[in-house]
Design an enzyme around this catalytic site. Structure first.
Site, short mmCIF file in Angstrom:
data_model
loop_
_atom_site.label_atom_id
_atom_site.label_comp_id
_atom_site.label_asym_id
_atom_site.label_seq_id
_atom_site.Cartn_x
_atom_site.Cartn_y
_atom_site.Cartn_z
N ASP A 103 19.79 85.67 -17.74
CA ASP A 103 21.20 85.84 -18.11
C ASP A 103 22.03 85.74 -16.82
O ASP A 103 21.52 85.98 -15.72
CB ASP A 103 21.38 87.21 -18.76
CG ASP A 103 22.84 87.59 -18.94
OD1 ASP A 103 23.58 86.81 -19.57
OD2 ASP A 103 23.23 88.65 -18.43
N ASP A 105 25.92 86.74 -16.34
CA ASP A 105 26.93 87.77 -16.05
C ASP A 105 26.31 89.14 -15.85
O ASP A 105 25.62 89.67 -16.73
CB ASP A 105 27.95 87.84 -17.18
CG ASP A 105 28.74 86.55 -17.34
OD1 ASP A 105 28.69 85.71 -16.43
OD2 ASP A 105 29.40 86.39 -18.39
#
Length: 350
Positions: A103, A105
């Site tokens: 991922d 963010d």
């Protein structure tokens, strides 16, 4: 009371639109990875420069369980979240059936890539001060809450789509390179970057998986020397954005669908793959791989990971931030600071 809803991640199952979004993201990722020369040599194999939070104190690691974590062990504070020293070394060198999915963010980078991108577009007069303040508010809330709310993130993506509608894809890619240097490069977490590098050194492919636009995600992946990126695919005709999405944003179940689609196309064994995320919204993606990691986890993901024996890694500063699952730099003044910065930026450009 409406704001309290933003603090609770919503669970939902995959839909036809999320499957479409996942398949489109996988196709775009493979195309960009195969068609574009590797720029890892330009960026160098080492971790990116630490962001502001890292410079103020020691790294809070969960302990040296893997080859990547051994580089962090000298800076570790406190005890490990899990005791996995007896497990075999991971990642496994030469395992061509394995890959890693990260991922973006708050896992690889502090804050949300989409908001940093919006700040860069404002600097280039793509929209007005009112919209910049809105981006600043969303970014501040994202840092304060420490979790992603699908409706909140959808609102930001709708704004971004309206801004880029009618612009050429090549134009936004060029601008994206500049924005990375201006706002994102110094926000990369060195600890997570080291984890990604361990997979690369083991001969495995490493992919970003994010709700950010695939073009932005691809730029970040290339600049970090990663294989490629799975991201939200915006529709374009003749190289011009239409202001619509293919499927839906790559969020929650759509991320899992994208990883599944890419694994099938790349002939990967998901039980031998790893996934890394900070958010409970990514539990669907983390649940389909054999080696799930909670990195800088929010409160819900930390609890879920501990219940299931998943490995925990925290590269934020401060034990308190690690315990409660919010960024160390976040606080009551974060929102006011972001809004003030937005106004100050506007005044300087007058």
């Amino acid at each position: 009371m409406a704001a309290l809803g933003w603090l609770t991640p919503r669970r939902r199952s995959a839909t036809a639109r999320s499957v479409l979004a996942g398949e489109a993201a996988a196709e775009a990722a493979r195309t960009s990875a195969h068609d574009t020369p590797d720029t890892a040599a330009e960026e160098g194999p080492g971790p990116a420069s630490p962001g502001p939070a890292e410079k103020s104190g020691p790294t809070d690691s969960s302990g040296p369980a893997d080859s990547a974590d051994s580089a962090e062990s000298t800076e570790s504070t406190g005890s490990a979240d899990s005791t996995d020293s007896a497990e075999p070394e991971f990642p496994v060198v030469g395992d061509e059936k394995a890959a890693a999915f990260f991922d973006l963010d708050n896992t690889v980078m502090q804050g949300a890539a989409l908001f940093h991108f919006g700040r860069g577009l404002y600097k280039r007069h793509f929209f007005r001060k009112r919209e910049l303040v809105r981006f600043a508010w969303q970014q501040a809330w994202f840092r304060l809450a420490g979790v992603e709310d699908p409706e909140h993130m959808q609102d930001a993506r709708d704004s971004a789509l309206s801004i880029v509608k009618g612009h050429r894809v090549s134009e936004l890619m060029s601008i994206g390179e500049e924005i990375y240097d201006e706002y994102m490069a110094e926000r990369i977490w060195p600890g997570t970057r080291a984890l990604a590098q361990a997979h690369l050194d083991a001969g495995q492919k490493v992919w970003l998986v994010t709700a950010a636009p695939v073009e932005t995600a691809t730029i970040i992946a290339r600049r970090l020397g990663l294989t490629g990126a799975l991201g939200t695919v915006a529709e374009s005709i003749g190289g011009v954005y239409t202001g619509k999405l293919v499927g839906e944003p790559l969020h929650g179940p759509a991320k899992a669908e994208a990883v599944r689609a890419l694994a099938t196309a790349e002939n990967l064994d998901l039980t031998r793959c790893a996934a890394y995320s900070d958010s409970a919204n990514d539990i669907p993606m983390l649940s389909i791989v054999g080696h799930p990691y909670a990195v800088n986890p929010d409160t819900h993901l930390r609890k879920h990971a501990r219940e299931r024996g998943w490995r925990l890694r925290d590269y934020r500063t401060g034990r308190k931030a690690a315990r409660v699952g919010i960024p160390a730099a976040a606080g009551a003044g974060a929102l006011a600071g972001a809004a003030a910065a937005a106004v100050a930026l506007h005044r300087r450009r007058r």
